[in-house]
Write a protein that holds these residues in place. Sequence first.
Motif, PDB file in Angstrom:
ATOM      1  N   TYR A 120       0.822  -1.211   0.000  1.00 54.29           N
ATOM      2  CA  TYR A 120       0.000   0.000   0.000  1.00 54.29           C
ATOM      3  C   TYR A 120       0.861   1.268   0.000  1.00 54.29           C
ATOM      4  CZ  TYR A 120      -4.097   2.905   0.904  1.00 54.29           C
ATOM      5  OH  TYR A 120      -5.108   3.843   0.802  1.00 54.29           O
ATOM      6  N   GLN A 121       2.121   1.145   0.408  1.00 59.23           N
ATOM      7  CA  GLN A 121       3.001   2.314   0.392  1.00 59.23           C
ATOM      8  C   GLN A 121       3.360   2.736  -1.029  1.00 59.23           C
ATOM      9  OE1 GLN A 121       2.976   3.731   3.181  1.00 59.23           O
ATOM     10  NE2 GLN A 121       2.101   1.869   4.065  1.00 59.23           N
ATOM     11  N   LEU A 122       3.003   1.927  -2.027  1.00 56.63           N
ATOM     12  CA  LEU A 122       3.215   2.314  -3.421  1.00 56.63           C
ATOM     13  C   LEU A 122       2.383   3.540  -3.804  1.00 56.63           C
ATOM     14  CD1 LEU A 122       3.265  -1.196  -5.137  1.00 56.63           C
ATOM     15  CD2 LEU A 122       5.199   0.341  -4.797  1.00 56.63           C
ATOM     16  N   LYS A 123       1.427   3.913  -2.929  1.00 57.21           N
ATOM     17  CA  LYS A 123       0.631   5.117  -3.201  1.00 57.21           C
ATOM     18  C   LYS A 123       1.509   6.367  -3.195  1.00 57.21           C
ATOM     19  CE  LYS A 123      -0.706   5.907   1.643  1.00 57.21           C
ATOM     20  NZ  LYS A 123      -1.825   6.018   2.597  1.00 57.21           N
ATOM     21  N   ILE A 124       2.648   6.321  -2.500  1.00 54.43           N
ATOM     22  CA  ILE A 124       3.533   7.496  -2.429  1.00 54.43           C
ATOM     23  C   ILE A 124       4.188   7.760  -3.789  1.00 54.43           C
ATOM     24  CG2 ILE A 124       5.541   8.508  -1.279  1.00 54.43           C
ATOM     25  CD1 ILE A 124       4.829   6.782   1.172  1.00 54.43           C
ATOM     26  N   PRO A 125       4.910   6.785  -4.390  1.00 49.54           N
ATOM     27  CA  PRO A 125       5.441   7.049  -5.735  1.00 49.54           C
ATOM     28  C   PRO A 125       4.346   7.205  -6.782  1.00 49.54           C
ATOM     29  CG  PRO A 125       5.878   4.774  -5.067  1.00 49.54           C
ATOM     30  CD  PRO A 125       5.382   5.488  -3.864  1.00 49.54           C
ATOM     31  N   CYS A 126       3.186   6.554  -6.576  1.00 52.56           N
ATOM     32  CA  CYS A 126       2.072   6.696  -7.519  1.00 52.56           C
ATOM     33  C   CYS A 126       1.579   8.147  -7.532  1.00 52.56           C
ATOM     34  CB  CYS A 126       0.932   5.744  -7.145  1.00 52.56           C
ATOM     35  SG  CYS A 126      -0.482   5.834  -8.269  1.00 52.56           S
ATOM     36  N   THR A 127       1.493   8.762  -6.350  1.00 52.14           N
ATOM     37  CA  THR A 127       1.101  10.167  -6.261  1.00 52.14           C
ATOM     38  C   THR A 127       2.120  11.058  -6.967  1.00 52.14           C
ATOM     39  OG1 THR A 127      -0.034   9.803  -4.150  1.00 52.14           O
ATOM     40  CG2 THR A 127       0.595  12.064  -4.668  1.00 52.14           C
ATOM     41  N   ALA A 128       3.404  10.751  -6.783  1.00 49.70           N
ATOM     42  CA  ALA A 128       4.445  11.526  -7.460  1.00 49.70           C
ATOM     43  C   ALA A 128       4.332  11.394  -8.973  1.00 49.70           C
ATOM     44  CB  ALA A 128       5.827  11.055  -6.991  1.00 49.70           C
ATOM     45  N   LEU A 129       4.042  10.178  -9.448  1.00 53.80           N
ATOM     46  CA  LEU A 129       3.893   9.949 -10.888  1.00 53.80           C
ATOM     47  C   LEU A 129       2.675  10.697 -11.433  1.00 53.80           C
ATOM     48  CD1 LEU A 129       4.876   8.467 -13.415  1.00 53.80           C
ATOM     49  CD2 LEU A 129       3.439   6.526 -12.750  1.00 53.80           C
ATOM     50  N   CYS A 130       1.566  10.653 -10.700  1.00 49.69           N
ATOM     51  CA  CYS A 130       0.357  11.383 -11.127  1.00 49.69           C
ATOM     52  C   CYS A 130       0.622  12.888 -11.151  1.00 49.69           C
ATOM     53  CB  CYS A 130      -0.804  11.081 -10.182  1.00 49.69           C
ATOM     54  SG  CYS A 130      -1.511   9.426 -10.360  1.00 49.69           S
ATOM     55  N   THR A 131       1.426  13.369 -10.209  1.00 50.86           N
ATOM     56  CA  THR A 131       1.776  14.791 -10.181  1.00 50.86           C
ATOM     57  C   THR A 131       2.535  15.188 -11.440  1.00 50.86           C
ATOM     58  OG1 THR A 131       1.877  14.806  -7.754  1.00 50.86           O
ATOM     59  CG2 THR A 131       3.055  16.556  -8.904  1.00 50.86           C
ATOM     60  N   VAL A 132       3.466  14.339 -11.860  1.00 50.34           N
ATOM     61  CA  VAL A 132       4.255  14.619 -13.061  1.00 50.34           C
ATOM     62  C   VAL A 132       3.376  14.563 -14.312  1.00 50.34           C
ATOM     63  CG1 VAL A 132       6.122  13.758 -14.522  1.00 50.34           C
ATOM     64  CG2 VAL A 132       6.414  13.827 -12.035  1.00 50.34           C
ATOM     65  N   LEU A 135      -0.038  17.253 -13.782  1.00 55.80           N
ATOM     66  CA  LEU A 135       0.244  18.667 -13.528  1.00 55.80           C
ATOM     67  C   LEU A 135       1.453  19.178 -14.311  1.00 55.80           C
ATOM     68  CD1 LEU A 135      -0.304  18.799  -9.646  1.00 55.80           C
ATOM     69  CD2 LEU A 135      -1.940  19.299 -11.459  1.00 55.80           C
ATOM     70  N   ASN A 136       2.025  18.305 -15.159  1.00 52.21           N
ATOM     71  CA  ASN A 136       3.194  18.674 -15.963  1.00 52.21           C
ATOM     72  C   ASN A 136       4.315  19.253 -15.096  1.00 52.21           C
ATOM     73  OD1 ASN A 136       1.956  17.963 -18.439  1.00 52.21           O
ATOM     74  ND2 ASN A 136       0.864  19.916 -18.467  1.00 52.21           N
ATOM     75  N   ARG A 137       4.506  18.644 -13.949  1.00 52.35           N
ATOM     76  CA  ARG A 137       5.521  19.102 -13.012  1.00 52.35           C
ATOM     77  C   ARG A 137       6.700  18.140 -13.046  1.00 52.35           C
ATOM     78  NH1 ARG A 137       2.887  19.911  -7.494  1.00 52.35           N
ATOM     79  NH2 ARG A 137       1.725  21.432  -8.722  1.00 52.35           N
ATOM     80  N   GLY A 189      -3.560   8.092  -5.596  1.00 49.92           N
ATOM     81  CA  GLY A 189      -2.743   9.057  -6.322  1.00 49.92           C
ATOM     82  C   GLY A 189      -3.573   9.957  -7.219  1.00 49.92           C
ATOM     83  N   PHE A 190      -4.511   9.364  -7.955  1.00 53.65           N
ATOM     84  CA  PHE A 190      -5.321  10.138  -8.902  1.00 53.65           C
ATOM     85  C   PHE A 190      -6.212  11.145  -8.201  1.00 53.65           C
ATOM     86  CE2 PHE A 190      -9.453  10.670 -10.978  1.00 53.65           C
ATOM     87  CZ  PHE A 190      -9.061  11.266 -12.170  1.00 53.65           C
ATOM     88  N   ALA A 191      -6.938  10.713  -7.158  1.00 55.21           N
ATOM     89  CA  ALA A 191      -7.894  11.595  -6.481  1.00 55.21           C
ATOM     90  C   ALA A 191      -7.203  12.804  -5.866  1.00 55.21           C
ATOM     91  CB  ALA A 191      -8.659  10.825  -5.414  1.00 55.21           C
ATOM     92  N   GLY A 192      -6.063  12.565  -5.206  1.00 54.20           N
ATOM     93  CA  GLY A 192      -5.350  13.667  -4.573  1.00 54.20           C
ATOM     94  C   GLY A 192      -4.837  14.678  -5.578  1.00 54.20           C
ATOM     95  N   VAL A 193      -4.229  14.190  -6.665  1.00 52.31           N
ATOM     96  CA  VAL A 193      -3.664  15.092  -7.674  1.00 52.31           C
ATOM     97  C   VAL A 193      -4.785  15.771  -8.473  1.00 52.31           C
ATOM     98  CG1 VAL A 193      -2.182  15.235  -9.716  1.00 52.31           C
ATOM     99  CG2 VAL A 193      -1.546  13.757  -7.812  1.00 52.31           C
ATOM    100  N   TYR A 194      -5.878  15.059  -8.719  1.00 53.04           N
ATOM    101  CA  TYR A 194      -7.033  15.648  -9.414  1.00 53.04           C
ATOM    102  C   TYR A 194      -7.573  16.838  -8.633  1.00 53.04           C
ATOM    103  CZ  TYR A 194     -11.734  16.077 -11.404  1.00 53.04           C
ATOM    104  OH  TYR A 194     -12.897  16.554 -11.983  1.00 53.04           O
ATOM    105  N   PHE A 195      -7.725  16.662  -7.311  1.00 44.91           N
ATOM    106  CA  PHE A 195      -8.223  17.749  -6.468  1.00 44.91           C
ATOM    107  C   PHE A 195      -7.243  18.920  -6.473  1.00 44.91           C
ATOM    108  CE2 PHE A 195      -8.936  19.524  -2.050  1.00 44.91           C
ATOM    109  CZ  PHE A 195     -10.108  20.189  -2.385  1.00 44.91           C
ATOM    110  N   GLU A 196      -5.952  18.611  -6.448  1.00 42.10           N
ATOM    111  CA  GLU A 196      -4.944  19.676  -6.501  1.00 42.10           C
ATOM    112  C   GLU A 196      -5.038  20.441  -7.821  1.00 42.10           C
ATOM    113  OE1 GLU A 196      -0.061  20.231  -6.505  1.00 42.10           O
ATOM    114  OE2 GLU A 196      -0.947  18.309  -5.949  1.00 42.10           O
ATOM    115  N   LYS A 197      -5.249  19.720  -8.909  1.00 41.46           N
ATOM    116  CA  LYS A 197      -5.352  20.367 -10.221  1.00 41.46           C
ATOM    117  C   LYS A 197      -6.558  21.289 -10.284  1.00 41.46           C
ATOM    118  CE  LYS A 197      -5.293  19.373 -15.174  1.00 41.46           C
ATOM    119  NZ  LYS A 197      -5.203  18.314 -16.214  1.00 41.46           N
TER     120      LYS A 197
END
Length: 339
Positions: A120-132, A135-137, A189-197
Amino acid sequence: MAVENVSVAFKLYCLTVMTLVAATYTVSLRYTRTISSGDLYFSTTAVCITEVIKLILSLGMLTKETGSLTRLKNALVEHVFFSPKELLKLSVPSVVYAVQNNMAFLALSNLDAAVYQVTYQLKIPCTALCTVLMLNRSLSRLQWFSVFMLCGGVTLVQWKPAEATNVQQIEQSPFVGFVAIAIAVICSGFAGVYFEKVLKSSDTSLWVRNIQMYLSGIVVTLIGVFMNDGEKVLEKGFFFGYTPWVCFVVFLASVGGLYTSVVVKYTDNIMKGFSAAAAIVLSTVASVLLFGLQITLSFASGALLVCVSIYLYGLPKQDTSKLSQKDADTESKQRLITV
């Protein structure tokens, strides 16, 4: 993207408060579910009430921001009652988070706790990947390294060796468990980054966005109440088993949710993940003091990795464009000297 400029001190303040609230919430929740005497409350109703309180608090903050009840009314009419598309847009993370929670439950039903904690800790790099991707970051190599270091640190902190047991377990399907946890990780990862976007893609007030999301969140959590505990709630009541400690847990969850949205607005989801990791370490230390939990080598190693990863991720990124230009200028000078 429209992002307001805020001071570093304010960002650190929000991250610190969110970390402390999350750590206190974890310890208090454990107390209400394991040690506190009395009838056990329904967790689904607590989640629903949390969404209601977050909505009320957001309304209060929006009232303060607009400065008058008339402006508050106009803002609600414009952004809530006459903006069905915006409500639908903010219902996406609510639904995705609901799917994530159900997938996590399904994964725990089909995987050992230790395996679940690690994967379940794979959510951390997954969030980073979704951010890139979303969000084109860009992240530096050092930041990517710190993300995976954080992942390993959190895994070690939460690691508990499996104990032998003679209790007959229900039939498990590892394949179903891994599929479920993969979906949960992607949803997280998707939900968090989607809300940020959504937050950073317009000048719409943070509190308006919160109100839009919490309205759909109330609907989703109410459905969860009656799907999981419907008969028991109708029999015993919605607030069955509530004590002052339970109310305190709900309050912490509400305040933590608001600070999380502020952190996402002014920093990013990756920093939110680092804050959550720090909260895990703090809550584990508190568990040592309050519940007699034993510190292990894996916890000490994991805590060290978490601290180092937070420091590394926070280091300023090196401006590679300037370095490249400097190298180019140096090369040009060398050619002139050679000529």
